[in-house]
Structures are given as structure tokens and as C-alpha cells.
Write a protein that holds these residues in place. Structure first.
Motif, PDB file in Angstrom:
ATOM      1  N   TYR A  32       0.771  -1.217  -0.151  1.00 17.50           N
ATOM      2  CA  TYR A  32      -0.143  -0.022   0.022  1.00 17.50           C
ATOM      3  C   TYR A  32       1.008   1.245  -0.283  1.00 17.50           C
ATOM      4  N   THR A  33       1.952   1.382   0.609  1.00 16.38           N
ATOM      5  CA  THR A  33       2.762   2.221   0.453  1.00 16.38           C
ATOM      6  C   THR A  33       3.379   2.508  -0.964  1.00 16.38           C
ATOM      7  N   GLU A  34       3.715   1.475  -1.620  1.00 19.40           N
ATOM      8  CA  GLU A  34       3.911   1.615  -3.001  1.00 19.40           C
ATOM      9  C   GLU A  34       2.836   2.168  -3.893  1.00 19.40           C
ATOM     10  N   LEU A  35       1.476   1.670  -3.755  1.00 19.89           N
ATOM     11  CA  LEU A  35       0.612   2.052  -4.349  1.00 19.89           C
ATOM     12  C   LEU A  35       0.144   3.491  -4.229  1.00 19.89           C
ATOM     13  N   LEU A  36       0.120   3.841  -2.964  1.00 24.00           N
ATOM     14  CA  LEU A  36      -0.301   5.284  -2.506  1.00 24.00           C
ATOM     15  C   LEU A  36       0.564   6.215  -2.710  1.00 24.00           C
TER      16      LEU A  36
ATOM     17  N   PRO B 256      -8.997   3.486 -16.193  1.00 23.28           N
ATOM     18  CA  PRO B 256      -8.022   2.617 -16.915  1.00 23.28           C
ATOM     19  C   PRO B 256      -6.592   2.239 -16.331  1.00 23.28           C
ATOM     20  N   ALA B 257      -5.909   3.517 -16.245  1.00 27.39           N
ATOM     21  CA  ALA B 257      -4.651   3.499 -15.755  1.00 27.39           C
ATOM     22  C   ALA B 257      -4.601   2.955 -14.410  1.00 27.39           C
ATOM     23  N   ALA B 258      -5.623   3.264 -13.579  1.00 27.12           N
ATOM     24  CA  ALA B 258      -5.175   2.884 -12.259  1.00 27.12           C
ATOM     25  C   ALA B 258      -5.394   1.682 -11.916  1.00 27.12           C
ATOM     26  N   LEU B 259      -6.373   0.979 -12.709  1.00 27.22           N
ATOM     27  CA  LEU B 259      -6.587  -0.552 -12.696  1.00 27.22           C
ATOM     28  C   LEU B 259      -5.474  -1.054 -13.203  1.00 27.22           C
ATOM     29  N   ASP B 260      -4.874  -0.696 -14.357  1.00 24.50           N
ATOM     30  CA  ASP B 260      -3.588  -1.326 -14.843  1.00 24.50           C
ATOM     31  C   ASP B 260      -2.382  -1.326 -13.678  1.00 24.50           C
ATOM     32  N   ARG B 261      -2.301   0.006 -13.007  1.00 28.77           N
ATOM     33  CA  ARG B 261      -1.300  -0.005 -11.963  1.00 28.77           C
ATOM     34  C   ARG B 261      -1.493  -1.057 -10.872  1.00 28.77           C
ATOM     35  N   LEU B 262      -2.849  -1.430 -10.582  1.00 28.92           N
ATOM     36  CA  LEU B 262      -3.147  -2.212  -9.444  1.00 28.92           C
ATOM     37  C   LEU B 262      -2.660  -3.555  -9.741  1.00 28.92           C
TER      38      LEU B 262
ATOM     39  N   GLU C   9      -0.436  -4.249 -12.064  1.00 26.38           N
ATOM     40  CA  GLU C   9       1.067  -4.291 -12.246  1.00 26.38           C
ATOM     41  C   GLU C   9       1.710  -4.644 -10.752  1.00 26.38           C
ATOM     42  N   LEU C  10       0.961  -4.232  -9.699  1.00 23.89           N
ATOM     43  CA  LEU C  10       1.503  -4.224  -8.508  1.00 23.89           C
ATOM     44  C   LEU C  10       1.214  -5.734  -7.726  1.00 23.89           C
ATOM     45  N   GLY C  11       0.300  -6.532  -8.514  1.00 24.45           N
ATOM     46  CA  GLY C  11       0.000  -7.849  -8.237  1.00 24.45           C
ATOM     47  C   GLY C  11      -1.426  -7.888  -7.793  1.00 24.45           C
ATOM     48  N   ALA C  12      -2.340  -7.099  -7.815  1.00 21.98           N
ATOM     49  CA  ALA C  12      -3.767  -7.133  -7.390  1.00 21.98           C
ATOM     50  C   ALA C  12      -4.289  -7.860  -8.657  1.00 21.98           C
ATOM     51  N   ARG C  13      -5.460  -8.781  -8.570  1.00 21.74           N
ATOM     52  CA  ARG C  13      -6.219  -9.245  -9.549  1.00 21.74           C
ATOM     53  C   ARG C  13      -7.542  -8.711  -9.941  1.00 21.74           C
ATOM     54  N   VAL C  14      -7.897  -8.733 -11.105  1.00 23.27           N
ATOM     55  CA  VAL C  14      -9.208  -7.940 -11.333  1.00 23.27           C
ATOM     56  C   VAL C  14     -10.008  -8.729 -10.832  1.00 23.27           C
TER      57      VAL C  14
ATOM     58  N   VAL D  48     -10.684  -4.624  -7.757  1.00 22.60           N
ATOM     59  CA  VAL D  48      -9.357  -5.700  -7.768  1.00 22.60           C
ATOM     60  C   VAL D  48      -9.567  -6.163  -6.260  1.00 22.60           C
ATOM     61  N   VAL D  49      -8.679  -7.563  -6.364  1.00 21.99           N
ATOM     62  CA  VAL D  49      -8.407  -8.291  -5.118  1.00 21.99           C
ATOM     63  C   VAL D  49      -6.992  -7.949  -4.746  1.00 21.99           C
ATOM     64  N   ASP D  50      -6.897  -7.299  -3.716  1.00 22.45           N
ATOM     65  CA  ASP D  50      -5.223  -7.076  -3.286  1.00 22.45           C
ATOM     66  C   ASP D  50      -4.766  -8.416  -3.231  1.00 22.45           C
ATOM     67  N   PRO D  51      -3.278  -8.276  -2.950  1.00 15.17           N
ATOM     68  CA  PRO D  51      -2.738  -9.465  -2.789  1.00 15.17           C
ATOM     69  C   PRO D  51      -2.861  -9.998  -1.132  1.00 15.17           C
ATOM     70  N   PHE D  52      -3.832  -9.443  -0.311  1.00 17.61           N
ATOM     71  CA  PHE D  52      -4.190  -9.876   0.898  1.00 17.61           C
ATOM     72  C   PHE D  52      -5.549 -10.190   0.923  1.00 17.61           C
TER      73      PHE D  52
END
Length: 139
Positions: free
Chosen positions: A22-26, A79-85, A87-92, A110-114
Motif C-alpha cells: 500500500y505504501t508503493e500504491l499510494l 483504466p490507468a489505475a486498474l492497470d497500475r493495481l 501491475e502491483l499484483g492485484a487481480r481484477v 481488484v482483489v489485493d494480494p491480501f
């Protein structure tokens, strides 16, 4: 009775990994933390709070499948926000979906990695509110 959203809480089995993600994302560090189980970010102009909690404290103690209420965060470019998520490992969880009559309102999640569902949206109302706040602050 309900005045405003106070804090969105997400749970993670690996709180340190969730903090890094989340630090990377935000692009910001948590502003508050309680040793052994909780940290919190203030996000955006209105400083909405996103809390991360050690999954040991999840009500019921079980890791649920992604379900229930989805909190949507307004973004400038959906679309860019979804792509970034992703890219960071979330799944649609839900791809970009337009709502209404082409008025610019759309959502995705998305579902985050957690295992938490994170919603994002493009919302003309929020863009207008930000523009008014900016105009008031500069004018």
C-alpha cells in the motif's frame, strides 16, 4: 446519523507486506501505527483513512472469500489505475464497467494480494467537488 466515511479497514495475514504494497500504491507512508497490529494512511485531499489490520484481529477469525461491501476510491484515470493495481499484483475482481448514459461514471475493482476487495471509480461528481475545492483554495 451517518455523517461521513471515517476509516476503511483492510486485513492482512502479513501486515509488513501489506504496508509495503500500500505504501508503493499510494506513494505515501502510514501516518499512524499501533505496534503489533494496525497502521493507517490518510489518502487524498480529504484525507480519507485507510487502515491495515493484522488478520489475527479479523472478526470471526476466518479469512473470507472476497465478498460483501466494496468501498470505491475515486481516481483521475480509471483504466490507468486498474492497470497500475494489476501491475502491483492485484487481480481484477470486476473489470471497468460504465454506468449511466455515458456521463463518465464507471467502476472497477481488484482483489489485493491480501484478499481485500479494493474498488476504484471515475465519478464526475467527485471531479466537480475537487475542482470547487481547488477554486475555493486559490480564489
Amino acid at each position: 446519523m451517518l455523517r461521513e466515511l471515517a476509516t476503511v479497514s483492510f486485513y492482512a495475514d502479513d501486515l509488513a507486506a501489506a504496508e509495503r504494497w500500500y505504501t508503493e500504491l499510494l506513494g505515501i507512508e502510514p501516518y499512524y501505527r499501533v505496534a503489533g497490529g494496525y497502521l493507517e494512511y490518510r489518502v487524498g485531499e480529504s484525507e480519507d483513512e485507510l487502515g491495515l489490520i493484522d488478520a489475527r484481529y479479523r472478526p470471526g477469525g476466518l479469512t473470507p472469500a472476497p465478498a460483501g461491501a466494496v468501498v470505491f476510491w475515486d481516481v483521475d484515470d480509471l483504466p490507468a489505475a486498474l492497470d497500475r493495481l494489476v501491475e502491483l499484483g492485484a487481480r481484477v475482481h470486476e473489470p471497468v464497467r460504465e454506468h449511466g448514459d455515458g456521463e463518465g461514471f464507471a467502476t472497477a475493482s481488484v482483489v489485493d494480494p491480501f484478499g481485500n476487495v479494493l474498488g476504484i471509480m471515475a465519478n464526475p461528481h467527485h471531479r466537480e467537488l475537487r475542482a470547487r475545492r481547488t477554486a475555493a483554495a486559490t480564489g
